[in-house]
Enzyme design. Sequence first.
Site, mmCIF file in Angstrom:
data_model
loop_
_atom_site.group_PDB
_atom_site.id
_atom_site.type_symbol
_atom_site.label_atom_id
_atom_site.label_comp_id
_atom_site.label_asym_id
_atom_site.label_seq_id
_atom_site.Cartn_x
_atom_site.Cartn_y
_atom_site.Cartn_z
ATOM 1 N N VAL A 164 3.968 4.432 -2.298
ATOM 2 C CA VAL A 164 4.850 3.295 -2.617
ATOM 3 C C VAL A 164 4.777 2.418 -1.364
ATOM 4 O O VAL A 164 5.370 2.739 -0.333
ATOM 5 C CB VAL A 164 6.293 3.736 -2.911
ATOM 6 C CG1 VAL A 164 7.192 2.525 -3.103
ATOM 7 C CG2 VAL A 164 6.329 4.622 -4.149
ATOM 8 N N PRO A 165 4.003 1.318 -1.435
ATOM 9 C CA PRO A 165 3.524 0.661 -0.211
ATOM 10 C C PRO A 165 4.557 -0.226 0.477
ATOM 11 O O PRO A 165 4.411 -1.461 0.519
ATOM 12 C CB PRO A 165 2.334 -0.154 -0.721
ATOM 13 C CG PRO A 165 2.710 -0.491 -2.135
ATOM 14 C CD PRO A 165 3.511 0.648 -2.652
ATOM 15 N N CYS A 166 5.568 0.382 1.064
ATOM 16 C CA CYS A 166 6.584 -0.400 1.759
ATOM 17 C C CYS A 166 6.000 -1.064 3.012
ATOM 18 O O CYS A 166 6.603 -1.995 3.563
ATOM 19 C CB CYS A 166 7.801 0.461 2.095
ATOM 20 S SG CYS A 166 7.431 1.900 3.085
ATOM 21 N N HIS A 167 4.817 -0.585 3.433
ATOM 22 C CA HIS A 167 4.183 -1.225 4.604
ATOM 23 C C HIS A 167 3.691 -2.630 4.272
ATOM 24 O O HIS A 167 3.339 -3.390 5.171
ATOM 25 C CB HIS A 167 3.013 -0.354 5.099
ATOM 26 C CG HIS A 167 1.955 -0.102 4.069
ATOM 27 N ND1 HIS A 167 2.074 0.905 3.125
ATOM 28 C CD2 HIS A 167 0.790 -0.729 3.793
ATOM 29 C CE1 HIS A 167 0.996 0.897 2.337
ATOM 30 N NE2 HIS A 167 0.207 -0.095 2.719
ATOM 31 N N ARG A 168 3.652 -2.971 2.984
ATOM 32 C CA ARG A 168 3.181 -4.316 2.599
ATOM 33 C C ARG A 168 4.308 -5.351 2.611
ATOM 34 O O ARG A 168 4.096 -6.501 2.218
ATOM 35 C CB ARG A 168 2.537 -4.272 1.202
ATOM 36 C CG ARG A 168 1.239 -3.466 1.184
ATOM 37 C CD ARG A 168 0.641 -3.325 -0.198
ATOM 38 N NE ARG A 168 -0.407 -2.290 -0.169
ATOM 39 C CZ ARG A 168 -0.826 -1.602 -1.232
ATOM 40 N NH1 ARG A 168 -0.280 -1.832 -2.424
ATOM 41 N NH2 ARG A 168 -1.762 -0.698 -1.116
#
Lengths: 197, 154
Positions: A164-168
């Site tokens: 779940v790409p919270c780094h984006r």
Amino acid sequence: MTTDRLSPPPYDPAAAAAAAARFAATAPADVAYAVVESPVGTLVAARTPRGLARLAYEDFDGGVDAVLEELAAHLSPRILEAPARLDPVRRELQEYFEGRRTAFDVPIDWTVVAGFTRRVLRATAAIPFGEVSTYAKVAAGAGSPRGSRATGNALGSNPIPIIVPCHRVLRTGGALGGYTGGVHRKEALLRIEGVLL
Amino acid sequence: MTLPPFQRFLDTHRNDVWRLLVAAVGPDAADDCFQETFLSAMRAYPRLRADSNVRAWVLTIAQRKALDHHRARARRAMPVGALPDAPAPERPERDDGVWARVHELPPKQRAAVLLRFAGDLSHRDVAAALGCSEDAARRSAHEGLKKLRQELIR
């Protein structure tokens, strides 16, 4: 042999360990976990029958034991180490880190997060590989006027980083913002995705 | 206080359970009983109180699985009918010493000896496991040992 003692029988500890490993691999646990090595550090991956429930940075979440304690408290204490059950997750992560995968197909157990956090994380999961968004946009996508601070908190409690790409999600204006695994990891992931040079 | 993850419970008690089962049913049948013991333990685990004597609890389950194993074997052995001329080997051919003879003891004595000496439980925990008084548990273990000693001298 004295009157009221009998020394315990000999046994093979390796056989006991093998029996325990067989049990962990086959028994119907509520939560199966595996330790997964990755270019961004050691990860603890855990799944329920519904899907992936947790992907923790081992050094950032208090170690394997702390991650398991948290799962025991929040999901179920019926937790077993069953690496084979995490094989699809391990494989997809490896492909991602080798630049051969841009989207994850493993099912996610969304029941582990609720309410606003779930809405924020589902909106985050829709940000494609190679793109970024902002806290404000994700807040809007989650259908909440509660703004970017609440969104930042929700992202900070993301139980399944990387996938779940919270780094984006970056600050408006392009500053990186924070990351639960440490900003160096956010940078590393964005570099893999070609967003950062 | 929450329960530790079941994996940790398994890691902590696997040697004790294995040792009891090897003594109770032998190394070949120990694995089946081991799997059933921890399956039952895992089913009941969330209801376990964190402050209870978990070691005595899981050894009690193991003892019951060993008992089930012996009963099932006795049932399978029954339809044989008339005994063949060759005497069935009363004792294992391997020399496992005194523990190989423990399963020939009467059930109560066998259980008490196993839990007390292979499981290293106190007489009080043995009594709780067998549902008898502490005195009765002590007596059963004592009688069992006495019988084993006579066997060895003979």
